[in-house]
Design a protein around this motif. Structure first.
Motif, PDB file in Angstrom:
ATOM      1  N   THR A  58       0.833  -1.204   0.000  1.00 16.07           N
ATOM      2  CA  THR A  58       0.000   0.000   0.000  1.00 16.07           C
ATOM      3  C   THR A  58       0.866   1.252   0.000  1.00 16.07           C
ATOM      4  O   THR A  58       0.567   2.221  -0.697  1.00 16.07           O
ATOM      5  N   GLY A  59       1.948   1.243   0.773  1.00 16.72           N
ATOM      6  CA  GLY A  59       2.851   2.393   0.806  1.00 16.72           C
ATOM      7  C   GLY A  59       3.509   2.645  -0.533  1.00 16.72           C
ATOM      8  O   GLY A  59       3.666   3.796  -0.955  1.00 16.72           O
ATOM      9  N   SER A  62       0.882   4.173  -2.914  1.00 17.29           N
ATOM     10  CA  SER A  62       0.208   5.427  -2.561  1.00 17.29           C
ATOM     11  C   SER A  62       0.699   6.559  -3.455  1.00 17.29           C
ATOM     12  O   SER A  62       1.876   6.689  -3.742  1.00 17.29           O
TER      13      SER A  62
END
Length: 91
Positions: A58-59, A62
Motif C-alpha cells: 500500500t505504501g 500510494s
C-alpha cells in the motif's frame, strides 16, 4: 472493552497488556507459556508477514492512482443489483 471504547490507551498497547494478563492467568508457569508460544508462534509470524507485506504494498502504491484503479476495477465486477446488499451492511 470499556478502555478500548474510551480510547484511553492505544489498541495495540491494550492488546499487548491483555495478552500478557491472559498468559499469566491461563498458563502460570514460564514453561507452559513457552510451550504455547512455540506451538502458535509460526502461524502468528505468517499473519504478521502478510500484514507487513500489505502495508508495504500500500505504501509503494500510494500516490500512484493504482489503488484507485484497482478499487474501481473490483467494484465494476459487482453487479448493480447487489448494491443494496452492500449498503445494508454499512448501515
Amino acid at each position: 472493552m470499556a478502555v478500548l471504547i474510551s480510547g484511553i490507551v492505544q489498541p495495540a498497547i491494550l492488546f499487548l497488556i491483555a495478552a500478557v494478563i491472559a498468559m499469566l492467568i491461563n498458563y502460570p508457569t514460564l514453561e507452559q507459556q513457552k510451550e504455547r508460544i512455540k506451538d502458535h508462534g509460526g502461524n502468528a509470524l505468517l499473519v504478521l508477514l502478510v500484514v507487513f507485506a500489505g502495508g508495504a504494498f500500500t505504501g509503494i502504491l500510494s500516490g500512484t492512482k493504482m489503488v484507485d484503479s484497482i478499487a474501481a476495477n473490483l467494484v465494476s465486477i459487482i453487479p448493480g443489483s447487489w448494491g443494496h446488499s452492500f449498503l445494508s451492511l454499512l448501515a
